[in-house]
Design a protein around this motif. Structure first.
Motif, mmCIF file in Angstrom:
data_model
loop_
_atom_site.group_PDB
_atom_site.id
_atom_site.type_symbol
_atom_site.label_atom_id
_atom_site.label_comp_id
_atom_site.label_asym_id
_atom_site.label_seq_id
_atom_site.Cartn_x
_atom_site.Cartn_y
_atom_site.Cartn_z
ATOM 1 N N LEU A 32 0.822 -1.202 0.000
ATOM 2 C CA LEU A 32 0.000 0.000 0.000
ATOM 3 C C LEU A 32 0.863 1.261 0.000
ATOM 4 C CD1 LEU A 32 -2.774 1.341 0.285
ATOM 5 C CD2 LEU A 32 -2.522 1.161 2.747
ATOM 6 N N ILE A 33 1.863 1.260 0.859
ATOM 7 C CA ILE A 33 2.747 2.432 0.952
ATOM 8 C C ILE A 33 3.453 2.666 -0.371
ATOM 9 C CG2 ILE A 33 4.865 3.261 2.041
ATOM 10 C CD1 ILE A 33 3.850 1.760 4.583
ATOM 11 N N LEU A 88 1.005 4.132 -2.799
ATOM 12 C CA LEU A 88 0.734 5.528 -2.457
ATOM 13 C C LEU A 88 1.904 6.421 -2.895
ATOM 14 C CD1 LEU A 88 -0.918 5.429 1.075
ATOM 15 C CD2 LEU A 88 -1.880 6.444 -0.983
ATOM 16 N N TYR A 89 3.119 5.975 -2.597
ATOM 17 C CA TYR A 89 4.289 6.748 -3.009
ATOM 18 C C TYR A 89 4.331 6.890 -4.519
ATOM 19 C CZ TYR A 89 7.011 7.636 1.226
ATOM 20 O OH TYR A 89 7.462 8.125 2.414
ATOM 21 N N ILE A 129 -2.439 17.455 -5.248
ATOM 22 C CA ILE A 129 -3.007 16.149 -4.909
ATOM 23 C C ILE A 129 -1.894 15.151 -4.658
ATOM 24 C CG2 ILE A 129 -4.395 14.239 -5.809
ATOM 25 C CD1 ILE A 129 -6.148 16.310 -7.148
ATOM 26 N N ALA A 188 -0.459 15.585 -1.231
ATOM 27 C CA ALA A 188 -1.307 15.003 -0.194
ATOM 28 C C ALA A 188 -1.118 13.491 -0.137
ATOM 29 C CB ALA A 188 -2.768 15.348 -0.467
ATOM 30 N N LEU A 189 -1.071 12.854 -1.313
ATOM 31 C CA LEU A 189 -0.856 11.404 -1.343
ATOM 32 C C LEU A 189 0.495 11.037 -0.732
ATOM 33 C CD1 LEU A 189 -2.296 10.470 -4.858
ATOM 34 C CD2 LEU A 189 -3.233 9.885 -2.615
ATOM 35 N N HIS A 191 0.313 11.117 3.038
ATOM 36 C CA HIS A 191 -0.309 9.888 3.548
ATOM 37 C C HIS A 191 0.700 8.757 3.570
ATOM 38 C CE1 HIS A 191 -4.254 11.345 3.968
ATOM 39 N NE2 HIS A 191 -4.600 11.386 2.690
ATOM 40 N N ASN A 218 3.241 9.143 6.361
ATOM 41 C CA ASN A 218 2.685 8.870 7.682
ATOM 42 C C ASN A 218 2.506 7.378 7.900
ATOM 43 O OD1 ASN A 218 2.584 11.552 8.265
ATOM 44 N ND2 ASN A 218 0.446 11.806 7.654
ATOM 45 N N LEU A 219 1.971 6.709 6.893
ATOM 46 C CA LEU A 219 1.780 5.264 7.029
ATOM 47 C C LEU A 219 3.110 4.544 7.155
ATOM 48 C CD1 LEU A 219 -1.178 4.377 4.661
ATOM 49 C CD2 LEU A 219 -1.109 4.363 7.150
ATOM 50 N N LEU A 220 4.119 5.066 6.450
ATOM 51 C CA LEU A 220 5.446 4.447 6.505
ATOM 52 C C LEU A 220 5.957 4.461 7.945
ATOM 53 C CD1 LEU A 220 7.970 3.415 4.885
ATOM 54 C CD2 LEU A 220 8.775 5.749 4.985
ATOM 55 N N PHE A 271 4.238 4.853 10.618
ATOM 56 C CA PHE A 271 3.318 4.064 11.430
ATOM 57 C C PHE A 271 3.645 2.583 11.347
ATOM 58 C CE2 PHE A 271 -1.111 2.604 12.437
ATOM 59 C CZ PHE A 271 -1.160 3.161 13.703
ATOM 60 N N ILE A 320 3.722 11.458 14.025
ATOM 61 C CA ILE A 320 2.778 11.494 12.912
ATOM 62 C C ILE A 320 1.715 12.556 13.150
ATOM 63 C CG2 ILE A 320 1.079 10.159 11.626
ATOM 64 C CD1 ILE A 320 2.698 7.664 12.400
ATOM 65 N N ILE A 376 0.761 15.274 10.492
ATOM 66 C CA ILE A 376 -0.542 15.456 9.855
ATOM 67 C C ILE A 376 -0.909 16.941 9.860
ATOM 68 C CG2 ILE A 376 -2.997 14.974 9.997
ATOM 69 C CD1 ILE A 376 -2.306 12.308 11.310
#
Lengths: 140, 115, 757
Positions: B8-9, B12-13, B30, B33-34, B37, B40-42, B44, B77, B81
């Motif tokens: 997923l990461i 997204l990247y 846009i 913003a992606l 995300h 942040n997920l990385l 996390f 994070i 955000i």
């Protein structure tokens, strides 16, 4: 967006949401919440109100310019760091006081709460500054 | 779950980067913003994913009982955000102004000003 | 200590009589130096101990001699500048720069720590740049200043490298300790260190082939040329070599390099001076020659040579400073410095004439002056050179003969003969203008007659500190006719004869050699010019190529470089483990991930902006859910609020922006897609490769344990934000506020639409 239903409900919602945001902010130290989240919630509430009525109303309601709100928040956050420093510790070292209420419950009051309130105000100020100004831009 | 998150990461990247590489400024935003995300997920994911162990101390305890979800990356994070929001807002409004001033949202047409 | 004396003086530049006051102040400094006894042990103040950087002052014989020269001539120059640029609005600036330079120069000559010397050394380069470019509205002055800065700056870099190598090899940056360090000359780093230090010293002291900047530096007003480019700054290289002689000298390489370059410089400079017509350029070339001589003498390294070197150093500072000031005075009076035109000024400017004659005689090495003693000593040194003595003697003879002719051209010729036309207007300059040269000239005479009496002990100590141990320096005006002294006297006679001949032949020499030799001497200048223009061109080309102003080409480069570096380091990782952990996935989690993926694709592919924004919002929602599922309640709440506000804002903003247009070609799309996929793949790989407990640090444990006890809060994330790491948060909200101010400013302040913006 000139809907009567929206206006009426928003009127109620605003006070509820702002109250909720303050609650979120205050409980942040012990449960999910805090200045950031509270501030964002309040911003969302105010923005919603601005959509329902108009930006001028919100500005009037805030009394202060959003940037002044943010500035006030910054000052509060800074001030919260002073007691620690005056006590000989590093800047922003926390200080706590125990407040005993007549009914026996005890409340911890400390500089971090003041700091969090500062954060709350900054977030509201910034969010409103950005969104309200942009919304005015759109109206032109 | 890590593997899934990694995928997923990565996606997204990749899509964020693709959007950033476009010439339209709207897509640039846009894309940003992606990317945030993704970042942040990385962070996390790097700090062990745990279900139902939020970093909150129980009423009965005085310290966080292990195992717990690491609070440090979460604080990181959370700030990211909010800062990300400020950056997005700043960028979006800057683009708005650039468009008002120059009448284009094509980045490649803006390069003459700085070379 | 010294710098502290200088610094307040800097601020007193405003009043009318500033020049005289400052000159007095510096003269007081001179007296202070003169009264302080020299000693070999350094005074040490720690500056940056961790870098081995100490301010250590070495007030030994050499240091004292140079400090006296710097401050003594400095005070006269300040006085002279007061007269030379009288009423010029830029005078305070000149004083400030001169004093700053003086402070730096004192640092160089008194410094006992190589790093400290280097710092002061660079400061002299910078102040010299300011001073050469003093007439900053003239392109020639700017070019000369830049040239001097680039040449000495390049040398300075070499010096720094050399000094560091020396420090490594010798284990210290203190000169005293370096001199005592055993085995330094056999150390593997000796040769590179020596070569680099020499490069630094040679550029500073204008040795062939770096000599070209010094004549160029004559663009500066005369007080500056007289001070920096004859008496002091150019000596810095010589002083450095003298300082390092005890530590580095005595090897074949040292001898060969110093004698080779010094000798060549001596010849080029002295002979070159004969082909010039501008008085200041004549003097500049002769200065180059003299610096060559000094380097040569240090290279020879015998006791006689070093004694000659320090004597010469003093003699040269005295007469060359005087000659420069005379040239300036003449220029001031008749507005020309052309040696072929000037004549018969003697009657109009008697005091200047007297000063010029004294200085010129000293320079020629005529009997009762200090210059004579210095020249005799140098001949004795040349005769006693361990190797190549005949060659050195011959070269010295040619150089000294040329110097003789040069002195005649500058110091004698302009004042004799038929009065020139302009000389009717010629007049003696003010007191400030003639005091300096006259005083220096009298010193040349007095020190010569008294055989350097007040300085004899000092020169001995100076030569001793260059040599490494004290020895006796016989400073006599008349040394007798026996042995080497007789030969030296004979050579002096030959010098006078050949010099006189050269002077008589100066006009044909100029025309004959003008084209040929002059061009040859300028060759390094050409090389410099080519290099300079070449590097400018290359830089411009590179900038155009790389800085093309296209965001996505920058980004592509950055991303691909990042991927390359990361893959390379992953590849080199010995235990690269890519762990696949597919267990324990719940169906709804797959659903959430799929939701994010789909909305992500929609955001990328969509032709409609609103659809893209909505898709972005949905993706954010998915991320929120992930946070909520994996124990991040605060994150989830923040994310969802931010997502809401972001979508709102984007809708507001994009309302004004144009519809998507197809801007990129298919090729570009495919290329960017590839880059993005590679990047995404790398990130996936990184996540898989990093072991999951990297961040399981004691830090988290500390927060887990102390959040309630010390922070009185049960929400650890919040306690971190507002208590433990409150300063970071304070920084963050400051950034937020700044961003908001920026946003409001951008929207509220609307300048009139600019043309072509």
């Amino acid at each position: 967006m000139n809907s009567l239903i929206l206006r009426t409900t928003t009127g109620f919602l605003l006070s509820l949401l702002v109250l909720f945001s303050v609650y979120l902010m205050l409980r942040g130290h012990n449960a999910p919440g805090g200045g950031f989240i509270g501030g964002l919630t309040a911003t969302a509430a105010l923005t919603l109100y601005a959509f329902a009525f108009d930006v001028a109303t919100v500005r009037k309601m805030l009394r202060l310019d959003p940037l002044s709100v943010a500035g006030l928040g910054l000052v509060l956050a800074l001030v919260s760091g002073l007691p620690g420093m005056l006590g000989g510790d590093a800047f922003l070292t926390s200080r706590w006081a125990l407040l005993a209420l007549p009914d026996g419950t005890e409340i911890h009051l400390g500089t971090p709460l003041l700091f969090d309130f500062g954060v709350y105000l900054v977030v509201i100020g910034v969010g409103c500054a950005v969104l309200l100004t942009m919304a005015e831009e759109r109206g032109e | 779950m890590n593997t899934l998150m990694a995928l997923l990461i990565g996606i997204l990247y990749a899509s964020g980067m693709y959007m950033v590489l476009r010439r339209s400024m709207v897509k640039l935003i846009i894309g940003l913003a992606l990317l945030s995300h993704a970042a942040n997920l990385l962070i996390f994911t790097m700090a062990t994913l745990r279900r139902d162990r939020p970093p909150l101390i129980d009423e009965s305890e005085t310290a966080l009982a292990a195992p717990y979800a690491d609070p440090v990356p979460q604080a990181l994070i959370l700030t990211a955000i909010v800062i990300g929001f400020a950056v997005s807002a700043f960028a979006a409004i800057m683009i708005h102004r650039v468009y008002q001033t120059t009448g284009t949202d094509d980045l490649d047409q803006l390069h003459t000003t700085d070379s | 200590m010294v710098l502290a004396v200088i610094a307040p003086a800097l601020h007193r530049v405003a009043p009318e009589q500033a020049g005289r006051v400052l000159a007095l102040a510096v003269a007081a400094l001179f007296t202070l130096f003169a009264l302080t006894p020299h000693e070999a042990a350094p005074l040490v103040y720690a500056w940056a101990p961790s870098l081995d950087l100490h301010v250590s002052l070495l007030f030994d014989g050499l240091g004292k001699l140079m400090a006296l020269i710097v401050s003594g001539i400095g005070s006269l120059i300040l006085l002279y500048a007061n007269g030379y640029l009288h009423g010029d609005a830029r005078l305070p600036r000149l004083y400030a720069a001169l004093l700053a330079f003086m402070g730096a120069m004192l640092g160089v000559v008194l410094g006992g720590n190589l790093l400290f010397i280097f710092v002061c050394w660079e400061l002299t380069s910078v102040t010299s740049f300011i001073l050469i470019g003093f007439d900053h509205d003239r392109p020639a002055a700017r070019a000369a200043a830049l040239q001097a800065l680039l040449v000495t700056g390049a040398g300075g870099l070499c010096l720094l490298a050399g000094v560091i190598l020396l420090g490594v090899a010798g284990g210290s940056y203190e000169l005293v300790e370096l001199a005592a360090a055993p085995g330094l000359r056999e150390h593997g780093l000796y040769v590179p260190a020596l070569l680099l230090v020499l490069a630094g010293a040679f550029t500073k002291s204008a040795q062939v082939p770096f000599h070209f900047w010094l004549p160029g530096a004559m663009e500066a007003p005369t007080p500056i040329s007289a001070y920096l480019h004859s008496a002091t700054m150019v000596k810095a290289g010589v002083v450095l070599l003298a300082r390092l002689n005890p530590a580095l000298g005595g090897t074949e390489l040292w001898f060969g390099m110093l004698c080779g370059f010094g000798g060549a410089t001596m010849l080029v400079g002295n002979l070159g001076s004969l082909f010039q017509t501008d008085l200041k350029r004549v003097l500049a070339y002769s200065t180059v020659g003299m610096l060559g001589t000094l380097v040569l003498l240090i290279g020879i390294g015998t006791q006689a040579a070093l004694a000659a070197c320090v004597t010469m150093l003093l003699a040269h500072a005295l007469y060359k400073g005087a000659l420069f000031m005379v040239a300036g005075g003449v220029d001031h009076a008749v507005h020309t410095r052309d040696a072929t035109v000037l004549s018969g000024l003697g009657r109009a400017m008697p005091i200047t004439w007297a000063a010029a004659t004294l200085a010129a005689l000293s320079c020629m090495g005529v009997l009762p002056l200090l210059g004579f003693i210095a020249k005799e000593k140098s001949y004795v040194a040349a005769l006693g050179a361990p190797e190549l003595a005949p060659w050195i003697v011959a070269a010295s003879l040619a150089a000294n003969a040329a110097a003789f002719a040069m002195a005649a051209i500058v110091g004698v010729r302009p004042f004799l003969g038929r009065p020139m036309e302009q000389s009717e207007h010629a007049h003696e300059g003010s007191f400030d203008l003639w005091l300096g040269p006259l005083l220096l000239g009298v010193c040349s005479l007095g020190l010569g007659v008294a055989a350097g009496w007040p300085f004899a002990g000092l020169l001995e100590a100076a030569a001793g500190s260059v040599y490494g141990s004290e020895f006796e320096v016989a400073l006599k005006l008349w040394a007798g006719t026996e042995g080497v002294y007789g030969q030296a006297l004979l050579l002096s006679g030959a010098t006078v004869a050949i010099g006189a001949l050269l002077f008589a032949l100066r006009a044909p020499l100029r025309s004959l050699a003008g084209g040929l030799r002059f061009a040859a001497a300028l060759a390094p200048q050409r090389v410099y010019q080519l290099l300079y223009e070449g590097s400018l061109g290359a830089a411009a080309l590179l900038t155009r190529r790389v800085q093309n102003g296209l965001l996505n080409s920058y980004l592509r480069t950055v991303v691909l470089a990042l991927v390359g570096i990361s893959l390379w380091s992953l590849w080199r990782q010995p235990h690269l483990m890519v762990s696949f952990n597919v267990g324990e996935i719940r169906t709804y989690e797959i659903g959430i991930v799929a939701l994010i993926l789909v909305s992500c694709l929609v955001a990328v592919r969509s032709e409609s902006r609103m659809a893209a924004i909505v898709a972005l919002g949905v993706a954010g929602l998915g991320v929120t859910l992930l946070f909520a599922l994996f124990s991040g309640p605060d994150l989830a709440m923040t994310q969802i609020m931010v997502e809401t506000l972001t979508v709102l804002l984007f809708v507001l903003v994009f309302y004004h922006l144009p519809q998507y247009a197809r801007l990129s070609s298919s090729f570009e799309r495919v290329r960017d897609l590839l880059v993005s996929l590679i990047f995404g793949g790398l990130m996936t790989l990184l996540v898989l490769a990093s072991s999951t407990d990297i961040l399981d640090a004691p830090l988290s444990e500390f927060y887990a344990q102390n959040s309630l006890v010390k922070g009185h809060g049960r929400n650890v994330v919040n306690v971190i934000l507002v208590d433990f790491r409150a300063l970071d948060t304070l920084g963050e909200i400051t950034v937020l506020a700044a961003a908001a101010i920026g946003v409001v400013a951008m929207l509220r302040l609307k300048p009139a639409r600019k043309e072509g913006a």
